[in-house]
Scaffold this motif. Sequence first.
Motif, PDB file in Angstrom:
ATOM      1  N   HIS A 110      26.225  30.455  45.899  1.00 48.58           N
ATOM      2  CA  HIS A 110      27.567  31.018  45.984  1.00 48.58           C
ATOM      3  C   HIS A 110      27.928  31.231  47.455  1.00 48.58           C
ATOM      4  O   HIS A 110      28.008  32.360  47.944  1.00 48.58           O
ATOM      5  N   GLU A 141      36.383  28.679  43.630  1.00 48.02           N
ATOM      6  CA  GLU A 141      36.568  29.536  42.464  1.00 48.02           C
ATOM      7  C   GLU A 141      37.918  30.250  42.519  1.00 48.02           C
ATOM      8  O   GLU A 141      38.618  30.375  41.507  1.00 48.02           O
ATOM      9  N   ARG A 146      41.103  29.575  39.802  1.00 46.45           N
ATOM     10  CA  ARG A 146      41.739  30.657  39.052  1.00 46.45           C
ATOM     11  C   ARG A 146      43.232  30.741  39.382  1.00 46.45           C
ATOM     12  O   ARG A 146      44.061  30.982  38.501  1.00 46.45           O
ATOM     13  N   ALA A 204      30.493  37.236  48.041  1.00 43.02           N
ATOM     14  CA  ALA A 204      29.445  36.934  47.061  1.00 43.02           C
ATOM     15  C   ALA A 204      28.208  37.751  47.388  1.00 43.02           C
ATOM     16  O   ALA A 204      27.822  37.853  48.562  1.00 43.02           O
ATOM     17  N   ARG A 205      27.593  38.318  46.359  1.00 37.51           N
ATOM     18  CA  ARG A 205      26.390  39.118  46.565  1.00 37.51           C
ATOM     19  C   ARG A 205      25.157  38.221  46.547  1.00 37.51           C
ATOM     20  O   ARG A 205      25.194  37.096  46.026  1.00 37.51           O
ATOM     21  N   GLU A 241      35.058  41.337  45.496  1.00 37.71           N
ATOM     22  CA  GLU A 241      33.791  40.793  45.034  1.00 37.71           C
ATOM     23  C   GLU A 241      34.041  39.757  43.933  1.00 37.71           C
ATOM     24  O   GLU A 241      35.135  39.661  43.381  1.00 37.71           O
ATOM     25  N   GLU A 242      32.998  39.000  43.622  1.00 34.47           N
ATOM     26  CA  GLU A 242      33.142  37.892  42.669  1.00 34.47           C
ATOM     27  C   GLU A 242      33.709  38.333  41.324  1.00 34.47           C
ATOM     28  O   GLU A 242      34.546  37.639  40.733  1.00 34.47           O
ATOM     29  N   ASP A 243      33.253  39.489  40.834  1.00 29.70           N
ATOM     30  CA  ASP A 243      33.745  39.929  39.528  1.00 29.70           C
ATOM     31  C   ASP A 243      35.180  40.447  39.593  1.00 29.70           C
ATOM     32  O   ASP A 243      35.754  40.829  38.555  1.00 29.70           O
ATOM     33  N   GLU A 244      35.767  40.461  40.780  1.00 32.61           N
ATOM     34  CA  GLU A 244      37.160  40.870  40.941  1.00 32.61           C
ATOM     35  C   GLU A 244      38.084  39.683  41.219  1.00 32.61           C
ATOM     36  O   GLU A 244      39.284  39.862  41.424  1.00 32.61           O
ATOM     37  N   ASP A 263      39.182  37.362  39.260  1.00 34.44           N
ATOM     38  CA  ASP A 263      40.220  37.158  38.242  1.00 34.44           C
ATOM     39  C   ASP A 263      41.436  38.032  38.509  1.00 34.44           C
ATOM     40  O   ASP A 263      42.579  37.549  38.532  1.00 34.44           O
ATOM     41  N   SER A 264      41.209  39.329  38.682  1.00 31.80           N
ATOM     42  CA  SER A 264      42.337  40.234  38.900  1.00 31.80           C
ATOM     43  C   SER A 264      43.021  39.951  40.241  1.00 31.80           C
ATOM     44  O   SER A 264      44.254  40.030  40.340  1.00 31.80           O
TER      45      SER A 264
END
Length: 285
Positions: free
Chosen positions: A143, A151, A155, A241-242, A269-272, A274-275
């Motif tokens: 990543h 990514e 999106r 990316a972590r 961060e990666e998990d954010e 989408d928003s």
Amino acid sequence: MNSIFHYSILQYHHSQALGEVLNIGVLLWFPEQHQVIFRYPSRLSRISKLYPSFPEKTIRSYFRGITAKTQQLNKQPDIFIKYEQRPRLFLDHEILIRDSSALQFSDVKTAVLYTDDLAAISDQFYRLYLSFYDQQEEYRIPHDESYLVKEFQKRLRQRLNGVSLREAFEHPLTIKPEGTNFSYKFPFAWQNGTYNLVKPVSFDLKLEESIHEKATFNFGQFSFLQPYANEHNARFDLLVARPKDKNLYSAYDDALQQIESVPKVKIVEEDELDSYSEKTAEALR
């Protein structure tokens, strides 16, 4: 009376101060059978990835030397009788001199011979101490910065109903602060009250030192760009990316805290993603 055998683990002391010890071989010798067996992994790629400074060529030369020595000893039964009651001396005098170098054999241990199949015993000890090297490594796409941009772009395209953003991403924004020779590139920018400059910063790295160095570099860069941010009402949005290694999470958290202390910086961060891409798409529609 049951027969016995001795064994010792060949270890590489990567860091004496930190106590980092790697098992890289196992030596077994059978006094009554006049046999000594040395086993070691054929692949050392896992260590090389974890420790870039690992001296693989040197270690392999030791493997060859110890193997050749065991082959000679197996032709000299009197040697085993000489050291029958002194297994540590056998190791130090005949296999590898004990000194202050990074490569050392562990303490000698003794076990009861539970089968006459010496090869089977050596196989079991190899699996016990060295099977790590033969495990299949799970492939994972790194990543890195390129991954983060792709990514985000994917999106964003989905939320804009297939609208191509290729041209925008193929012409990154370049900032050249006045009075300096420095230039900074951002692959994407969008407007929503503030001028949001998007930049990927991956901490999917192997070493804690690398994470600290990268955090310090980005801290300095965005501190230097504060006059630009104030003049243009800009914000720096970092797609982050972590690390894959959970042992590096603490260093990663410290890195984010350091960078976030700079004004006008937003961490995504990666998990954010989408928003964040949803907010970006709303502003671009």
